[in-house]
Design an enzyme around this catalytic site. Structure first.
Site, PDB file in Angstrom:
ATOM      1  N   ASP A 339       8.984  27.955   1.872  1.00  0.00           N
ATOM      2  CA  ASP A 339       8.902  26.786   2.725  1.00  0.00           C
ATOM      3  C   ASP A 339       9.208  27.229   4.154  1.00  0.00           C
ATOM      4  O   ASP A 339       9.835  28.270   4.365  1.00  0.00           O
ATOM      5  CB  ASP A 339       9.924  25.744   2.250  1.00  0.00           C
ATOM      6  CG  ASP A 339       9.919  24.497   3.103  1.00  0.00           C
ATOM      7  OD1 ASP A 339       8.831  24.004   3.401  1.00  0.00           O
ATOM      8  OD2 ASP A 339      11.010  24.028   3.469  1.00  0.00           O
ATOM      9  N   ASP A 640      14.228  23.898   0.652  1.00  0.00           N
ATOM     10  CA  ASP A 640      15.494  23.178   0.803  1.00  0.00           C
ATOM     11  C   ASP A 640      15.343  21.667   0.696  1.00  0.00           C
ATOM     12  O   ASP A 640      16.327  20.953   0.691  1.00  0.00           O
ATOM     13  CB  ASP A 640      16.147  23.514   2.152  1.00  0.00           C
ATOM     14  CG  ASP A 640      15.309  23.044   3.339  1.00  0.00           C
ATOM     15  OD1 ASP A 640      14.125  22.727   3.127  1.00  0.00           O
ATOM     16  OD2 ASP A 640      15.849  22.992   4.461  1.00  0.00           O
ATOM     17  N   ASP A 644      10.184  20.270  -2.296  1.00  0.00           N
ATOM     18  CA  ASP A 644      10.053  21.633  -2.819  1.00  0.00           C
ATOM     19  C   ASP A 644      10.501  21.744  -4.280  1.00  0.00           C
ATOM     20  O   ASP A 644      10.263  22.768  -4.928  1.00  0.00           O
ATOM     21  CB  ASP A 644      10.920  22.615  -1.995  1.00  0.00           C
ATOM     22  CG  ASP A 644      10.537  22.646  -0.536  1.00  0.00           C
ATOM     23  OD1 ASP A 644       9.329  22.668  -0.254  1.00  0.00           O
ATOM     24  OD2 ASP A 644      11.444  22.647   0.317  1.00  0.00           O
ATOM     25  N   ASN A 735      28.678  52.422 -32.178  1.00  0.00           N
ATOM     26  CA  ASN A 735      28.026  51.398 -31.364  1.00  0.00           C
ATOM     27  C   ASN A 735      28.977  50.711 -30.388  1.00  0.00           C
ATOM     28  O   ASN A 735      28.590  50.363 -29.274  1.00  0.00           O
ATOM     29  CB  ASN A 735      27.375  50.344 -32.258  1.00  0.00           C
ATOM     30  CG  ASN A 735      26.077  50.835 -32.879  1.00  0.00           C
ATOM     31  OD1 ASN A 735      25.498  51.820 -32.440  1.00  0.00           O
ATOM     32  ND2 ASN A 735      25.621  50.157 -33.926  1.00  0.00           N
TER      33      ASN A 735
END
Length: 907
Positions: A339, A640, A644, A735
């Site tokens: 944006d 923002d 958006d 492991n």
């Protein structure tokens, strides 16, 4: 069906902006002056529901936990735990079960952090509104508004619902939160003829949660709740289902492959054992040992730990991620859709260029800080800015405090700041020269005029100051002020028109200033509009929302890293193109209308040539992100504002600004606390580093896995120690108490230099690509062969039921081979023995000590099933284990030499 009933659909179903006010009022069966009756309002509220946004219901903790439990890796581990308990291997079952619980708890905690993308919209709801009902102006809860209500608005109000303007005076609204347009929008009741008018150009409509910055208005409400433009965005948010991150998809694929390997190997061992005549319990124990060996039991936990470490690093750099997998997604980013307003720019209108008395000036400083200079060509005389400064301060209403706080129109705030840079204090000037008369700004005539008594050459005159659109102001001018004095406008009209064109092409919002002097007793107040004529033209100011200081460099670094950066904004396309050129985004711009006219295939084909998009809608942003994803891009979207939010949710990594709306923060996957676009580039670098670490970890983990699978298969097929080369407890010890420390070394290894000079990784090239799997098998074979040697050189001492030297030595070789192998596998194809190495050695000394303890300390011997070794046996095991790093480093050296020859040949 009535017009009121038709509003139950999309806000776009009826183009109220293309109908005149009386028709809209009639359609909603209301009265311009008396509004709705209380009974009508109550009935409509029952029909349409409250004027609020419906929030998504977040999943419960149990739902999220069950989703984690259904992960294929955890399903396999649950099967192992149950079978272990069934054959009375209680310790193995408990350990594996604890691991499943750990995986579920870690995954559930992360997923519960942020799930409700629409909830913040409800928080934005305006609590009160001024509405006319039964002929009386009332203040009511905004949630009780209904279609057909008559609502009044004034400067400072937030619009409570979507509405058609029926009358207004100098009305302007700030719609950046909805459309992305940075400048306030002039509004009036004039009907728009085009039913396809874009959202940002619907000047006879007001929209929920936008702000009135100037003037007054009366509107008829046309949409409430989910029928508003904000509600439409909420609907889009609900319909966008977040997909799995690239890492999640790869690990899911890898888990499927491992499942086939694990259970295939288990099947081979069980069938082999049964054919050999072994007891069923023994065969099942062998199968459990094999399953524990073949399933990377610690992979979910280790990957979670790595991503958690990465999220902490990002937080230190002012970037907060909601889900751990988003850390890795950043590293795969190949396209950024940004944006403009408030993201690449500061969302603070600023005068950048000044055309005054025929000369050009550059205005330093940005935003609403009053510090800055007005710069001119060296060697030319500096004019007096008195008339301009008076026009800037007197013909405006906004105020700007010394700390940058703005009250009023943002464009006027930019003029007040320019006046301060010219040495004029707006509030002091206004109090000294109060208005005698004024012509308020209106979008119908596009200018504003004020009249004041000003001392000129020792005597007081009445002076009018006018600002407005260059074309309308110029038409009302009869003369122009130049460096040589006031001359007829005809002599310089072409120059002024060219200056206006030049400013406009730079994406600047241009305002013209002019003045006129009158006799002290002139009756201007009787008809101020008539007095706005025969003006003296003063100059033009070019206003822009300036770039953030770090944006241009961040764009450069991103493009250098092979990331396509595009700007997508609600501003006009010409503004988008000008800003894009300053940022260095690349070629090509398009408007929302242009891309809406393209099919999906046409737009996909055009995308490589388009980098700036202006006048786009929230739907356009969503569509662009989706099409890029369909073309294989990993898309980051920054923003923002509310408009958006849907695109942020659609993107692989939605990036919200810290100062942005709550809706955007909820919809996004990452928040830039400092609103700095450059922080996103830093985050991408950290994400790439984390992915490199995950690749190194998987390489190490899979090499160890392949070594154990080969060991158990060979032992079972050839009957070595009755098919039990290592006990299940030994495998679990390897492991969780040995392999974890090479993982820590990989985790703490610094990010390689030059990582941002490489192109983004191809998301189609998975972690388990052919080259990687070959390396896993080669490195795993090295550990397997060295581990197998003790079982072959001491065959007479083997026992599948009692601790013995060959199995203990195999355990030691496997442990030490994993430790040394992890050191050199931390980097690829670079040498794992290069600096920094001291910290790595310190960490790896811990599993070395634990291995010694497991073999030589009594209670550990009984727990794990080991026996003490002699000095010679320790040296033999050490020598075998050292073969692993030596041979791995030789293989990498050969590979680096081959790559260097290829690079030289290309050069």
């Amino acid at each position: 069906m009535s017009a009121v009933e038709t509003t139950a659909g999309s806000p776009a179903e009826t183009a109220w902006y293309s109908q005149d006010p009386d028709a809209v009022i009639a359609a909603f069966r209301t009265d311009r002056d008396r509004g709705l009756t209380a009974a009508d309002a109550a009935q409509r509220l029952a029909e349409h529901g409250p004027n609020s946004i419906t929030a998504e219901k977040p999943p419960s903790t149990w739902q999220v936990a069950l989703k984690q439990l259904a992960d294929p890796m955890n399903v396999m581990l649950v099967a192992v735990a149950i079978i272990s308990l069934f054959i009375n291997q209680v310790s193995v079952g408990i350990l594996v079960g604890a691991l499943v619980v750990l995986n579920i708890v870690l995954g559930t905690r992360q997923e519960l952090k942020a799930k409700a993308s629409v909830d913040a919209l409800a928080k934005m709801q305006i609590p009160q509104a001024k509405v006319v009902r039964d002929g009386t102006l009332l203040q009511v809860a905004a949630t009780t508004l209904v279609p057909g209500d008559i609502v009044t608005l004034e400067a400072g109000d937030l619009v409570p619902a979507d509405g058609r303007i029926i009358r207004s005076a100098t009305l302007e609204t700030q719609e950046a939160a909805l459309t992305g347009e940075s400048a306030p929008i002039p509004k009036d009741a004039a009907t728009l003829a085009d039913p396809d008018t874009a959202l940002g150009d619907r000047t006879d409509m007001v929209f929920q949660n936008t702000q009135v910055t100037r003037g007054t208005a009366t509107v008829v409400i046309t949409g409430t709740g989910m029928q508003t433009q904000m509600g439409q965005i909420a609907t889009m948010l609900s319909s966008v289902k977040p997909g799995k991150s690239p890492l999640q998809r790869e690990l899911d694929s890898l888990t499927g492959v491992l499942g086939w390997i694990a259970w295939g190997a288990v099947a081979v061992i069980i069938i082999t054992g049964l054919l050999r005549g072994q007891e069923i319990a023994s065969v099942i124990l062998l199968g459990i040992s094999m399953a524990i060996s073949a399933i990377p039991t610690g992979m979910p936990s280790f990957v979670q730990a790595m991503l958690s470490y990465g999220s902490r690093q990002l937080a230190e750099h002012k970037a907060v991620v909601k889900n751990l997998t988003d850390v890795e997604t950043l590293g795969a980013t190949s396209a950024i859709n940004s944006d403009k307003t408030g993201t690449l720019t500061m969302n603070e209108m600023t005068v950048e260029t000044l055309y005054y008395r025929g000369e050009w000036f550059t205005v330093a400083g940005s935003g609403y800080e009053k510090a800055g200079e007005v710069l001119h060509t060296a060697g030319l005389p500096v004019p007096q800015f008195t008339q301009l400064a008076l026009g800037l301060t007197l013909c405006s209403d906004a105020t700007v405090s010394d700390d940058g706080a703005v009250i009023g129109d943002p464009t006027e705030a930019a003029l007040v700041v320019l006046a301060a840079k010219l040495g004029a204090d707006a509030e002091l000037t206004r109090s000294t020269f109060p208005r005698v008369a004024e012509v308020p700004f209106d979008s119908a005539y596009k200018f504003m005029g004020t009249f004041h008594r000003i001392p000129v050459d020792g005597k007081e005159l009445l002076v009018g100051y006018v600002k407005g659109g260059p074309d309308v102001v110029l038409e009302r001018c009869g003369s122009v002020a130049t460096m040589e004095g006031v001359v007829p406008i005809a002599e310089h009209r072409d120059e002024i028109v060219e200056a206006n064109r030049k400013l406009s092409e730079q994406g600047l919002r241009v305002l013209a200033f002019a003045f006129r002097r009158f006799a002290p007793d002139a009756p201007v107040a009787d008809d101020p509009m008539a007095a706005v004529a025969d003006l003296t033209f003063v100059g033009l100011v070019g206003i822009i929302d300036p770039l953030r200081p770090s944006s241009k460099e961040a764009v450069r670094i991103a493009r250098e890293a092979g990331i396509e950066v595009r700007m997508i904004t609600g501003d006009h396309a010409i503004t988008a193109a000008a800003i894009g050129a300053k940022l260095g985004l690349g070629e090509g711009s398009a408007s929302g209308a242009e891309i809406q006219a393209m099919s999906d295939d046409e737009l996909k084909a055009a995308l490589p040539r388009l980098h700036m998009f202006g006048r786009v809608t929230p739907e356009d942003k969503l569509r662009l992100a989706r099409l890029m994803q369909e073309d294989g891009a990993v898309v980051a979207m920054t923003g923002d504002a509310v408009n958006d939010a849907a695109a942020l949710k659609q993107a692989d990594i939605g990036v919200a600004m810290g100062s942005g709306s709550d809706v955007t923060k909820q919809a996004g996957k990452m928040i830039l606390v400092d609103d700095n676009f450059g922080t996103l580039v830093t985050a991408v670098k950290l994400g790439r580093g984390i992915y490199e670490k995950i690749v190194s970890y998987v390489r190490f983990q899979m090499s160890q896995l392949f070594s154990l699978v080969l060991l158990f298969l060979v032992a079972s097929i050839f009957g070595i120690n009755n098919g039990v080369p290592l006990t299940p407890i030994m495998v679990l010890f390897l492991n969780f108490f040995v392999a974890i420390f090479p993982v820590v070394v990989i985790l703490l290894d610094p990010v390689p230099e030059g990582i941002m000079l490489k192109p983004p990784r191809d998301p189609k090239k998975t972690i388990a690509n052919r080259g990687a799997v070959t390396l896993w098998f080669v490195y795993g074979s090295l550990i397997f062969l060295t581990t197998l040697v003790p079982l072959l050189i001491y065959p007479d001492e083997l026992s599948s039921t009692e601790p013995n030297v060959p199995v203990t030595m195999a355990f030691v070789v496997c442990a030490l081979g994993s430790i040394f192998g992890g050191l050199v596998m931390r980097r690829d194809p670079e040498s794992g023995l290069s600096a920094p190495i001291v910290a790595a050695v310190k960490w790896l000394s811990i599993p070395l000590a634990l291995t010694v303890v497991a073999v030589e300390v009594g209670f550990m011997q009984r727990l794990i099933g080991t026996t003490s070794l002699t000095g010679d046996q320790w040296l033999t095991a050490l020598g075998l284990a050292l073969l692993v790093p030596v041979l791995i480093e030789i293989e990498k050296w050969i590979r680096r030499a081959r790559l260097a020859r290829r690079a030289a040949a290309v050069a």
